[in-house]
Design a protein around this motif. Structure first.
Motif, short mmCIF file in Angstrom:
data_model
loop_
_atom_site.label_atom_id
_atom_site.label_comp_id
_atom_site.label_asym_id
_atom_site.label_seq_id
_atom_site.Cartn_x
_atom_site.Cartn_y
_atom_site.Cartn_z
N PRO A 1 0.83 -1.20 0.00
CA PRO A 1 0.00 0.00 0.00
C PRO A 1 0.86 1.26 0.00
CG PRO A 1 0.11 -0.92 2.21
CD PRO A 1 0.80 -1.89 1.29
N PRO A 2 0.27 2.40 -0.40
CA PRO A 2 1.01 3.65 -0.31
C PRO A 2 1.18 4.08 1.15
CG PRO A 2 -1.27 4.07 -0.93
CD PRO A 2 -1.09 2.57 -0.90
N ALA A 3 2.10 5.00 1.38
CA ALA A 3 2.41 5.44 2.74
C ALA A 3 1.22 6.09 3.44
CB ALA A 3 3.59 6.41 2.72
N ASP A 4 0.29 6.64 2.66
CA ASP A 4 -0.85 7.31 3.27
C ASP A 4 -2.09 6.42 3.38
OD1 ASP A 4 -1.50 7.19 0.58
OD2 ASP A 4 -2.04 9.30 0.41
N ALA A 5 -1.92 5.12 3.17
CA ALA A 5 -3.05 4.19 3.27
C ALA A 5 -3.61 4.16 4.69
CB ALA A 5 -2.62 2.79 2.85
N SER A 6 -4.91 3.95 4.78
CA SER A 6 -5.54 3.86 6.10
C SER A 6 -5.36 2.46 6.67
CB SER A 6 -7.03 4.18 6.01
OG SER A 6 -7.72 3.11 5.38
N ILE A 7 -5.57 2.34 7.95
CA ILE A 7 -5.47 1.04 8.61
C ILE A 7 -6.47 0.06 8.00
CG2 ILE A 7 -7.07 1.48 10.53
CD1 ILE A 7 -4.92 0.24 12.41
N GLU A 8 -7.66 0.56 7.64
CA GLU A 8 -8.68 -0.31 7.02
C GLU A 8 -8.25 -0.77 5.63
OE1 GLU A 8 -11.39 -1.96 7.97
OE2 GLU A 8 -10.85 -1.28 9.97
N GLU A 9 -7.66 0.13 4.85
CA GLU A 9 -7.21 -0.23 3.50
C GLU A 9 -6.13 -1.32 3.58
OE1 GLU A 9 -7.77 3.91 1.00
OE2 GLU A 9 -6.09 3.75 2.41
N VAL A 10 -5.22 -1.18 4.51
CA VAL A 10 -4.15 -2.17 4.63
C VAL A 10 -4.72 -3.48 5.18
CG1 VAL A 10 -1.93 -2.71 5.70
CG2 VAL A 10 -2.39 -0.39 4.88
N ARG A 11 -5.66 -3.41 6.11
CA ARG A 11 -6.29 -4.63 6.63
C ARG A 11 -6.91 -5.44 5.49
NH1 ARG A 11 -9.41 -2.82 10.92
NH2 ARG A 11 -7.85 -3.50 12.40
N GLU A 12 -7.53 -4.75 4.53
CA GLU A 12 -8.16 -5.43 3.39
C GLU A 12 -7.12 -6.09 2.48
OE1 GLU A 12 -10.74 -2.70 1.38
OE2 GLU A 12 -11.95 -2.37 3.18
N MET A 13 -5.90 -5.56 2.45
CA MET A 13 -4.84 -6.11 1.60
C MET A 13 -4.13 -7.30 2.22
SD MET A 13 -3.04 -2.65 0.13
CE MET A 13 -2.00 -3.54 -1.06
N LEU A 14 -4.27 -7.46 3.53
CA LEU A 14 -3.55 -8.54 4.23
C LEU A 14 -4.01 -9.90 3.75
CD1 LEU A 14 -3.51 -7.29 7.94
CD2 LEU A 14 -1.59 -7.37 6.35
N GLY A 15 -3.06 -10.76 3.50
CA GLY A 15 -3.37 -12.14 3.20
C GLY A 15 -3.23 -12.97 4.47
N ASP A 16 -3.26 -14.26 4.34
CA ASP A 16 -3.10 -15.14 5.50
C ASP A 16 -1.73 -14.98 6.14
OD1 ASP A 16 -5.64 -16.15 5.17
OD2 ASP A 16 -4.98 -17.90 4.02
N SER A 17 -0.75 -14.53 5.36
CA SER A 17 0.60 -14.39 5.90
C SER A 17 1.07 -12.94 5.86
CB SER A 17 1.57 -15.28 5.10
OG SER A 17 1.55 -14.91 3.74
N GLY A 18 0.14 -11.99 6.01
CA GLY A 18 0.49 -10.58 6.00
C GLY A 18 0.62 -10.04 4.60
N LEU A 19 1.27 -8.90 4.47
CA LEU A 19 1.48 -8.29 3.16
C LEU A 19 2.58 -9.01 2.38
CD1 LEU A 19 1.36 -4.49 4.09
CD2 LEU A 19 -0.34 -5.77 2.78
N ILE A 20 3.56 -9.51 3.12
CA ILE A 20 4.72 -10.17 2.50
C ILE A 20 4.68 -11.65 2.86
CG2 ILE A 20 7.23 -10.26 2.42
CD1 ILE A 20 7.20 -7.27 3.12
N PRO A 21 4.43 -12.50 1.86
CA PRO A 21 4.39 -13.93 2.14
C PRO A 21 5.75 -14.44 2.63
CG PRO A 21 3.93 -13.48 -0.19
CD PRO A 21 4.23 -12.18 0.47
N GLY A 22 5.70 -15.28 3.62
CA GLY A 22 6.94 -15.78 4.20
C GLY A 22 7.29 -17.09 3.65
#
Length: 92
Positions: free
Chosen positions: A71-92
């Motif tokens: 997400p961009p630096a100005d993304a809201s907490i809700e916008e980032v929550r919607e982008m999260l996958g099962d393993s966060g933003l960055i798959p491990g």
């Protein structure tokens, strides 16, 4: 790994840098789950700053498929929550 930061462009990240990015991603996810806007903002900026630091910017005309979209630096907490996958933003 090719990473796109929304609104900024693409960078190439070496596999060796994924561990530190995953650690920052975990901290970001914890802040989101806690609903802590101040910590969320700090962790999002830390993650994006690290991606910019370790990543090699690709030319604007490059059209490589992105394996990961951040997400961009100005993304809201809700916008980032919607982008999260099962393993966060960055798959491990």
């Amino acid at each position: 790994m090719i990473v796109r930061i929304m609104g900024e462009g693409q960078v190439q990240i070496a596999d060796g840098d994924l561990d530190v990015l995953n650690a920052l991603d975990t901290e970001l996810e914890s802040a989101i789950n806690a609903g802590d806007e101040q910590v969320f903002r700090a962790k999002l900026h830390a993650l994006l700053d690290k991606v910019r630091q370790v990543g090699k910017a690709l030319p604007d005309e490059s059209l490589e498929p992105s394996e990961l979209i951040l997400p961009p630096a100005d993304a809201s907490i809700e916008e980032v929550r919607e982008m999260l996958g099962d393993s966060g933003l960055i798959p491990g």
